[in-house]
Design an enzyme around this catalytic site. Structure first.
Site, PDB file in Angstrom:
ATOM      1  N   LEU A 445     -93.507  12.919 -11.506  1.00 12.13           N
ATOM      2  CA  LEU A 445     -94.097  11.751 -10.460  1.00 12.13           C
ATOM      3  C   LEU A 445     -93.571  12.483  -9.166  1.00 12.13           C
ATOM      4  O   LEU A 445     -95.048  11.872  -9.156  1.00 12.13           O
ATOM      5  CB  LEU A 445     -92.607  10.898 -10.982  1.00 12.13           C
ATOM      6  CG  LEU A 445     -92.351  10.118 -11.935  1.00 12.13           C
ATOM      7  CD1 LEU A 445     -91.704   9.356 -12.452  1.00 12.13           C
ATOM      8  CD2 LEU A 445     -94.065   9.420 -12.773  1.00 12.13           C
ATOM      9  N   GLY A 446     -92.924  13.154  -8.798  1.00 10.42           N
ATOM     10  CA  GLY A 446     -93.268  13.546  -7.829  1.00 10.42           C
ATOM     11  C   GLY A 446     -92.347  14.349  -7.272  1.00 10.42           C
ATOM     12  O   GLY A 446     -91.450  14.890  -7.498  1.00 10.42           O
ATOM     13  N   GLY A 448     -90.710  16.342  -2.838  1.00  9.08           N
ATOM     14  CA  GLY A 448     -90.306  16.152  -1.814  1.00  9.08           C
ATOM     15  C   GLY A 448     -89.335  17.181  -1.531  1.00  9.08           C
ATOM     16  O   GLY A 448     -88.163  18.135  -2.065  1.00  9.08           O
ATOM     17  N   GLY A 449     -88.563  16.669  -0.101  1.00  6.63           N
ATOM     18  CA  GLY A 449     -87.659  17.630   0.315  1.00  6.63           C
ATOM     19  C   GLY A 449     -86.508  17.708  -0.226  1.00  6.63           C
ATOM     20  O   GLY A 449     -85.447  18.107  -0.382  1.00  6.63           O
ATOM     21  N   GLY A 451     -85.743  16.585  -3.869  1.00  9.05           N
ATOM     22  CA  GLY A 451     -86.134  17.473  -4.486  1.00  9.05           C
ATOM     23  C   GLY A 451     -87.055  16.827  -5.951  1.00  9.05           C
ATOM     24  O   GLY A 451     -88.531  16.560  -5.181  1.00  9.05           O
ATOM     25  N   THR A 452     -86.548  16.522  -7.077  1.00  9.52           N
ATOM     26  CA  THR A 452     -88.441  16.872  -7.685  1.00  9.52           C
ATOM     27  C   THR A 452     -87.658  14.860  -8.409  1.00  9.52           C
ATOM     28  O   THR A 452     -86.622  14.364  -8.962  1.00  9.52           O
ATOM     29  CB  THR A 452     -88.380  17.729  -8.945  1.00  9.52           C
ATOM     30  OG1 THR A 452     -88.695  18.575  -8.396  1.00  9.52           O
ATOM     31  CG2 THR A 452     -89.538  17.129  -9.336  1.00  9.52           C
ATOM     32  N   VAL A 453     -88.878  14.603  -9.062  1.00 11.01           N
ATOM     33  CA  VAL A 453     -88.448  12.540 -10.317  1.00 11.01           C
ATOM     34  C   VAL A 453     -89.692  13.030 -11.085  1.00 11.01           C
ATOM     35  O   VAL A 453     -90.615  13.485 -11.023  1.00 11.01           O
ATOM     36  CB  VAL A 453     -89.248  11.713  -8.998  1.00 11.01           C
ATOM     37  CG1 VAL A 453     -88.722  10.500  -9.643  1.00 11.01           C
ATOM     38  CG2 VAL A 453     -88.302  11.473  -7.675  1.00 11.01           C
ATOM     39  N   LYS A 467     -84.106  11.456 -11.347  1.00  9.92           N
ATOM     40  CA  LYS A 467     -83.884  12.279  -9.975  1.00  9.92           C
ATOM     41  C   LYS A 467     -83.699  13.553  -9.991  1.00  9.92           C
ATOM     42  O   LYS A 467     -82.081  13.197 -10.383  1.00  9.92           O
ATOM     43  CB  LYS A 467     -84.609  11.036  -8.360  1.00  9.92           C
ATOM     44  CG  LYS A 467     -83.958  12.204  -7.384  1.00  9.92           C
ATOM     45  CD  LYS A 467     -83.654  11.003  -6.163  1.00  9.92           C
ATOM     46  CE  LYS A 467     -82.754  11.617  -4.926  1.00  9.92           C
ATOM     47  NZ  LYS A 467     -82.813   9.635  -3.927  1.00  9.92           N
ATOM     48  N   ASP A 564     -84.890   4.970   5.863  1.00  8.09           N
ATOM     49  CA  ASP A 564     -85.398   5.406   5.403  1.00  8.09           C
ATOM     50  C   ASP A 564     -87.216   4.450   5.212  1.00  8.09           C
ATOM     51  O   ASP A 564     -87.011   4.667   3.662  1.00  8.09           O
ATOM     52  CB  ASP A 564     -85.172   7.004   4.573  1.00  8.09           C
ATOM     53  CG  ASP A 564     -86.738   7.803   5.107  1.00  8.09           C
ATOM     54  OD1 ASP A 564     -87.129   7.943   5.847  1.00  8.09           O
ATOM     55  OD2 ASP A 564     -86.509   9.022   4.280  1.00  8.09           O
TER      56      ASP A 564
END
Ligand SMILES: *[C@@H]1O[C@H](CO)[C@@H](O)[C@H](O)[C@H]1NC(C)=O
Ligand SMILES: *[C@@H]1O[C@H](CO)[C@@H](O)[C@H](O)[C@H]1NC(C)=O
Length: 772
Positions: A445-446, A448-449, A451-453, A467, A564
């Protein structure tokens, strides 16, 4: 006594080793008989060993690009000495070295020479001005360089990968005397070098001069160029006169199997070259193709079935066990004291001490024999036992990860807070693997810094987001457990719900409810979607987000600072209900602490400047970040954008100055201005301006913001019937925890005007009970 004991143990060891040895030999013959390349292949040529996938004849190599031609010639002095020389399939290129582990092939290639003033130079066959022959494998760009030697010399390498993608690079060296030159240093005077671009297979090396060496003829009549393994050439001023007998240099090639990636190659099982069990596949870093290596704890040839052999760490003495306590396992080893000893068996631990006072000799031999025989039976049990061991190893590993990943911390927490943890499920690794189709790329799904979802589907058809954190050092584990504990305590309809976690994998996994409609950022900044995000929806999202943050900040026992807040951390469901996500960086603060000093963490563009400068974290940092999200909702602009003038790179600066200079309507998103209601836009802009004040003290609290937004929504929705309570409103009524409201079915998600007269604060504070 101890010496007799030692002899007994030695005897025992010998017996076991003999038995093991016999077994290994029989396994080895079995493997040799069934291995795919012909067992009678010639694997030596001269002093070169030629491992599979390379080979000197058909049935001995993987495919023809791995053919090594072994030429024999008798020495001119002594016809009885026959020498063998290995060559690559194409061209007359001598092979020096083949490495399976590094995937490297060292070959000898000739230098190119340009002697413009000596007309008979080339006719003497001392070299060519250009050279090209390699076709099969790319040359290593990490190990080789192009070198040109001379004082009027241009060394060039031209890649002809495809006809429309030719390019040339190289270096020039011009000088007028030997002065200033340094031996062993190819720094540009008399010798220059340049790196090789990656992925080059087909290339030409050539050498040219600018002035035909006319000015430097005395000390440098010729120019030279060559591609060489960097460490293999040391410049000497003597080379300017002539290169003497240096007519060829070693060059490193990166060989690979085929031109597919591991993933693609694995699908076609017959062609897949990593034949050995316990082998792993690596994509080439220099062009297409892949290579194989034996897994950690194994050595050998990964391209042969059965080629990866267990490293006997005990035999090789690279272990951490006390004397005699080492036990080898496939892929690893273990320390445990032999029978009759006690202790943990580790060299740096409690090592091994005898625990039976007076054992008789014969008894020991019997014991030794018994152990040996049972060992033999065990070993003969063969594959099933090996499989069992493997499974046990996996279970052990999962247990290890569970502990490493804070499983104990979490268990402790469950013990202390049993009730709140009830709804948090601890998933097994297998369950999540199944849910994500073994973490298939298509389920991402996404990234980023953090990790991965992945998107997953549980057996009961429930969709979840999983996640997977990226790295996992100690500090991040704490952060991870922090997120788990925090989220289990939060139950609010505008906060993403944590369903469970899995601690059995190397990196811990978190399982969330799946939010269907992407991030707020997608909706604002994707032009095709932005126009459908009406002002009413925007205000609803802002209100819900504010409400969630206010709830976090006023959590009665332990206020929570999100740290955040940004539009990519606000998710939307199909009804545009906002869900705040990603509590990885969040912190709990005890009530008597109003501010804490921490490592600054957050996202540029949203980061509270006061927190950035002082490191003092308060709830007001979230207020600032929320102000940026409001500005984003109003303007449709990115939080940081280089499309705006330099001073207005930050949306907050851009927005605040526009509001101050009364230019608000220049920067608002066009279609929300066109929707009509100007007043509420102004009011929300004012709220945003308040949130973006530089001093945290001057900013409103999240509660005040939520209340104001809430008020605006009511005015907009029911300007004339403030007291008309809607059913949706009831979910915020105090003391109605058993209302059949369910977050997941979305039935009641068209949120949510609040009854006008009840204490707003009370309503905001109240977590939604989903009735389960
Ligand atoms: C081949 O390369 C390996 C690894 O770089 C090295 O250890 C070995 O000595 C080389 N052999 C020859 C004959 O150059
Ligand atoms: C470089 O080494 C050679 C001998 O190996 C020597 O004749 C020459 O003078 C040296 N040049 C310099 C600049 O030191």
């Amino acid at each position: 006594m101890s010496s007799s004991l030692q002899t007994v143990l030695l005897q025992q060891e010998v017996v076991v080793k003999l038995l093991l040895g016999a077994l290994i030999i029989s396994i080895a013959t079995f493997v040799a008989a069934t291995a795919k390349p012909n067992s009678s292949c010639n694997r030596i040529c001269g002093s070169l060993e030629i491992p599979y996938p390379f080979g000197t004849s058909e049935d001995c190599y993987l495919d023809s690009s791995f053919l090594i031609t072994c030429n024999s010639s008798s020495s001119s002095f002594n016809s009885e000495t026959i020498t063998h020389t290995p060559f690559l399939r194409l061209g007359n290129i001598k092979v020096l070295n083949i490495s399976l582990v590094d995937g490297e092939l060292r070959v000898l290639i000739p230098i190119v020479i340009d002697c413009p003033l000596e007309s008979n130079y080339n006719s003497k066959n001392r070299g060519n001005k250009s050279w090209t022959k390699l076709r099969e494998f790319p040359i290593s760009y990490t190990k080789n360089v192009l070198i040109a030697v001379g004082c009027d010399t241009l060394g060039l390498i031209t890649s002809s990968a495809s006809s429309n993608n030719n390019y040339t690079t190289g270096c020039v060296s011009r000088c007028y005397s030997i002065k200033g030159m340094v031996n062993n240093s190819c720094s540009g005077i008399g010798c220059c070098q340049t790196p090789i671009p990656d992925g080059i297979k087909d290339f030409t090396v050539s050498v040219e001069s600018l002035k035909n060496h006319s000015k430097v003829r005395k000390f440098n009549p010729c120019g030279f160029a060559f591609v060489v393994e960097e460490k293999e050439y040391k410049f000497s001023t003597l080379d300017l006169q002539n290169m003497q007998n240096k007519i060829a240099f070693p060059l490193v090639l990166d060989w690979t199997i085929g031109n597919k990636t591991c993933k693609v190659a694995k699908k076609n099982t017959t062609g897949y070259a990593c034949k050995a069990a316990n082998s792993e596949c690596y994509n080439s870093t220099n062009g297409p193709g892949y290579r194989c290596n034996c897994s950690i704890g194994y050595y050998g040839n990964p391209y042969l079935s059965g080629g990866c052999i267990d490293i006997d760490e005990c035999q090789a003495r690279n272990h951490e066990c006390a004397h005699n306590a080492c036990v080898n396992h496939p892929g690893s080893y273990n320390c445990s004291c032999p029978k009759g000893y006690q202790g943990d068996g580790w060299r740096n631990g409690t090592s091994c001490v005898p625990d039976i006072p007076k054992p008789s000799n014969s008894k020991h031999i019997i014991i030794a024999l018994c152990i040996s025989i049972s060992l033999l039976i065990l070993l003969l049990g063969g594959s099933s036992v090996l499989l069992g061991l493997k499974r046990r190893k996996l279970i052990k590993l999962q247990e290890k990860y569970f502990q490493q990943n804070g499983g104990l911390m979490l268990q402790e927490h469950i013990l202390n807070h049993g009730r709140s943890m009830e709804t948090t499920k601890i998933f097994s690794n297998d369950e999540l693997k199944k849910a994500t189709n073994n973490y298939d790329e298509s389920k991402v799904l996404g990234k980023g810094g953090y990790g991965t979802v992945y998107k997953g589907v549980l057996p009961d058809k429930k969709e979840v987001a999983i996640k997977k954190s990226k790295i996992c050092d100690k500090s991040q584990i704490e952060q991870f457990i922090n997120e788990v504990i925090l989220l289990t305590q939060i139950n609010h309809r505008n906060v993403v719900k944590l369903i469970g976690c899995c601690l059995e994998t190397e990196v811990p996994l978190l399982v969330y409810e799946f939010i269907t409609n992407g991030t707020l950022s997608d909706h604002i900044h994707d032009i095709s979607r932005a126009s459908s995000l009406s002002w009413e929806k925007r205000l609803k999202i802002a209100t819900e987000t504010a409400r969630a943050l206010a709830y976090l900040h006023s959590e009665t026992s332990m206020p929570i600072i999100h740290r955040d807040v940004k539009s990519t951390n606000i998710l939307l469901d199909d009804n545009h209900t906002a869900k705040v996500a990603d509590f990885g960086a969040s912190r709990l603060i005890a009530l008597d602490q109003t501010e804490i000093t921490t490592l600054v963490q957050g996202t540029l563009g949203y980061l509270d400047p006061e927190y950035f400068q002082t490191g003092q974290l308060t709830e007001k940092s979230d207020v600032y970040s929320f102000g940026v999200v409001l500005a984003e909702l109003l303007t449709g602009e990115e939080a940081i954008s280089t499309n705006r003038p330099e001073t207005y790179k930050n949306l907050s600066m851009y927005f605040v100055s526009a509001v101050k200079e009364d230019r608000l309507f220049d920067i608002l998103e066009d279609h929300i201005v066109n929707e009509g209601n100007i007043e509420p836009l102004k009011e929300v802009a004012n709220i945003a301006k308040g949130c973006l004040r530089l001093r945290g003290e001057d900013r409103p609290t999240m509660m005040e913001v939520a209340t104001e937004l809430e008020g605006l929504r009511i005015m907009e929705k029911h300007p004339w019937e403030k007291d008309n309570q809607t059913i949706e409103g009831m979910e915020y009524l105090p003391d109605t925890p058993t209302l059949p409201f369910n977050i997941d079915n979305g039935a009641s998600s068209s949120v949510s005007a609040v009854s006008g007269h009840d204490s707003m604060i009370n309503q905001l504070l109240k977590p939604v009970d989903d009735g389960r």
